[in-house]
Design a protein around this motif. Sequence first.
Motif, PDB file in Angstrom:
ATOM      1  N   VAL A 139     -11.707   4.477  -8.413  1.00  0.00           N
ATOM      2  CA  VAL A 139     -10.942   5.710  -8.166  1.00  0.00           C
ATOM      3  C   VAL A 139      -9.472   5.338  -8.326  1.00  0.00           C
ATOM      4  O   VAL A 139      -8.972   4.473  -7.607  1.00  0.00           O
TER       5      VAL A 139
ATOM      6  N   ASN B 106      -4.144   6.875 -11.931  1.00  0.00           N
ATOM      7  CA  ASN B 106      -3.487   6.516 -13.188  1.00  0.00           C
ATOM      8  C   ASN B 106      -4.535   6.242 -14.267  1.00  0.00           C
ATOM      9  O   ASN B 106      -5.205   5.215 -14.237  1.00  0.00           O
TER      10      ASN B 106
ATOM     11  N   LEU C  65      -9.727  -7.222   0.854  1.00  0.00           N
ATOM     12  CA  LEU C  65      -8.284  -6.993   0.784  1.00  0.00           C
ATOM     13  C   LEU C  65      -7.616  -7.839  -0.279  1.00  0.00           C
ATOM     14  O   LEU C  65      -7.922  -9.023  -0.431  1.00  0.00           O
TER      15      LEU C  65
ATOM     16  N   ARG D 150      -5.444  -8.124   9.585  1.00  0.00           N
ATOM     17  CA  ARG D 150      -5.656  -6.828   8.930  1.00  0.00           C
ATOM     18  C   ARG D 150      -7.150  -6.546   8.758  1.00  0.00           C
ATOM     19  O   ARG D 150      -7.598  -5.416   8.902  1.00  0.00           O
TER      20      ARG D 150
ATOM     21  N   LEU E 236      -8.794   2.314  -5.691  1.00  0.00           N
ATOM     22  CA  LEU E 236      -7.441   1.736  -5.700  1.00  0.00           C
ATOM     23  C   LEU E 236      -7.468   0.222  -5.812  1.00  0.00           C
ATOM     24  O   LEU E 236      -6.911  -0.495  -4.986  1.00  0.00           O
ATOM     25  N   GLU E 237      -8.120  -0.278  -6.818  1.00  0.00           N
ATOM     26  CA  GLU E 237      -8.240  -1.735  -6.948  1.00  0.00           C
ATOM     27  C   GLU E 237      -7.137  -2.295  -7.827  1.00  0.00           C
ATOM     28  O   GLU E 237      -6.689  -1.646  -8.767  1.00  0.00           O
ATOM     29  N   ASP E 238      -6.710  -3.497  -7.481  1.00  0.00           N
ATOM     30  CA  ASP E 238      -5.769  -4.228  -8.310  1.00  0.00           C
ATOM     31  C   ASP E 238      -6.420  -4.537  -9.676  1.00  0.00           C
ATOM     32  O   ASP E 238      -7.624  -4.799  -9.738  1.00  0.00           O
TER      33      ASP E 238
ATOM     34  N   SER F 264      -4.268   2.799 -16.043  1.00  0.00           N
ATOM     35  CA  SER F 264      -4.280   1.526 -15.305  1.00  0.00           C
ATOM     36  C   SER F 264      -5.394   0.630 -15.830  1.00  0.00           C
ATOM     37  O   SER F 264      -6.409   1.100 -16.347  1.00  0.00           O
TER      38      SER F 264
ATOM     39  N   GLY G 244       0.823  -1.215   0.000  1.00  0.00           N
ATOM     40  CA  GLY G 244       0.000   0.000   0.000  1.00  0.00           C
ATOM     41  C   GLY G 244       0.855   1.263   0.000  1.00  0.00           C
ATOM     42  O   GLY G 244       0.466   2.289  -0.565  1.00  0.00           O
TER      43      GLY G 244
ATOM     44  N   ASP H 255      -8.729  10.761  -9.922  1.00  0.00           N
ATOM     45  CA  ASP H 255      -8.586  11.804  -8.906  1.00  0.00           C
ATOM     46  C   ASP H 255      -8.029  11.148  -7.654  1.00  0.00           C
ATOM     47  O   ASP H 255      -8.113   9.923  -7.488  1.00  0.00           O
ATOM     48  N   ASN H 256      -7.494  11.965  -6.765  1.00  0.00           N
ATOM     49  CA  ASN H 256      -7.019  11.423  -5.499  1.00  0.00           C
ATOM     50  C   ASN H 256      -8.214  11.029  -4.647  1.00  0.00           C
ATOM     51  O   ASN H 256      -9.169  11.805  -4.496  1.00  0.00           O
ATOM     52  N   LEU H 257      -8.132   9.856  -4.077  1.00  0.00           N
ATOM     53  CA  LEU H 257      -9.227   9.362  -3.239  1.00  0.00           C
ATOM     54  C   LEU H 257      -9.627  10.381  -2.161  1.00  0.00           C
ATOM     55  O   LEU H 257     -10.805  10.546  -1.848  1.00  0.00           O
TER      56      LEU H 257
ATOM     57  N   GLY I  99      -4.216  -8.280  -0.245  1.00  0.00           N
ATOM     58  CA  GLY I  99      -3.312  -9.076   0.597  1.00  0.00           C
ATOM     59  C   GLY I  99      -4.010  -9.374   1.907  1.00  0.00           C
ATOM     60  O   GLY I  99      -3.705  -8.778   2.929  1.00  0.00           O
TER      61      GLY I  99
ATOM     62  N   ASN J  46     -10.165  -1.024   1.253  1.00  0.00           N
ATOM     63  CA  ASN J  46      -8.926  -1.783   1.473  1.00  0.00           C
ATOM     64  C   ASN J  46      -8.048  -1.026   2.482  1.00  0.00           C
ATOM     65  O   ASN J  46      -8.494  -0.050   3.096  1.00  0.00           O
ATOM     66  N   GLY J  47      -6.816  -1.500   2.610  1.00  0.00           N
ATOM     67  CA  GLY J  47      -5.951  -0.940   3.649  1.00  0.00           C
ATOM     68  C   GLY J  47      -5.575   0.512   3.421  1.00  0.00           C
ATOM     69  O   GLY J  47      -5.374   1.270   4.379  1.00  0.00           O
ATOM     70  N   ASN J  48      -5.484   0.927   2.161  1.00  0.00           N
ATOM     71  CA  ASN J  48      -5.168   2.333   1.873  1.00  0.00           C
ATOM     72  C   ASN J  48      -6.368   3.226   2.141  1.00  0.00           C
ATOM     73  O   ASN J  48      -6.249   4.309   2.717  1.00  0.00           O
TER      74      ASN J  48
END
Length: 249
Positions: free
Chosen positions: A181, A184, A105, A112, A162-164, A187, A35, A199-201, A107, A79-81
């Motif tokens: 969100v 990039n 998550l 967590r 921020l998903e994989d 991506s 993260g 945009d930034n979360l 990971g 998620n963690g972020n």
Amino acid sequence: MEEFDVPESHPRYDSLLTRHRIEAGVEKGITSTAGLVAQGRGEAFDYLLSEETIPSADAAERAAAAHLLLAEHPVISVNGNVAAMTPEGVGDLAAATGADIEVNLFGRTEERMRAIVDHLAAHGVTGVKGHPADAPKPRLEHQPATQDPDQKNDADVVLVPLEDGDRAEALGEMGKTEIVVDLNPLSRSAEAAAVPVIDNLIRAIPNITEHAGDLADADRAELQGIVDAFDPEEARREAEAAIRSGELS
Ligand code: PTJ
């Protein structure tokens, strides 16, 4: 961890506060070390966007709000972020749209999961799904991403910040309307999304909440009109053009 004592007048206050929260998240066992890397990648794109919400991102945030309000079962994935950056923002957005909150998550560890649920609760966000007691078995290493054990199965609209990339593609294939969100625009997650929010979360979540508040009394036809007018390709193209132009920063 040291207190965050940067004055609000600092030109990069939000960026430094976000970084501080992510670092604190790692220390508390909320955010993964991956993260931290993801955050660094995001910061680089945000810097190129002058750390501002560009007009096409604002339009995406309005479309995201309309989708969430139209949905039968909207879900916000955490998620963690996300948990470290804006726990209260996630709670406000869920309240404004009637969405469920689920911890999912990449990971995944039980520790967590628990730390995130507790952290959200400490910020007044309760009723979170995906905690160890009711969570399905974690994905086995050899299982492909399409066999995602997450609990988004009966959701029709999912917000996955921020998903994989693999998981974002798998969700799209499951027929979900996906709001991603991601700073990039190139991506795979942004490409898989019906609504890519470039945009930034930290800015996107409160802005989607604000749009949802504005649209609270809108009828379904108006909401559908906003959804239909939104073009994901154009949003990605405009973000990429803004980054390449170099005019912003
Ligand atoms: O907590 P977990 O285990 O679920 O893991 C979460 C991470 C983020 C580590 C995981 O989903 C992952 O590995 O993601 P990626 O593949 O590194 O992708 C993260 C994307 O988010 C990148 O494209 C970054 O540019 C982007 N990003 C990072 N920080 C932000 C961001 N986008 C918006 N706002 C940010 N603050």
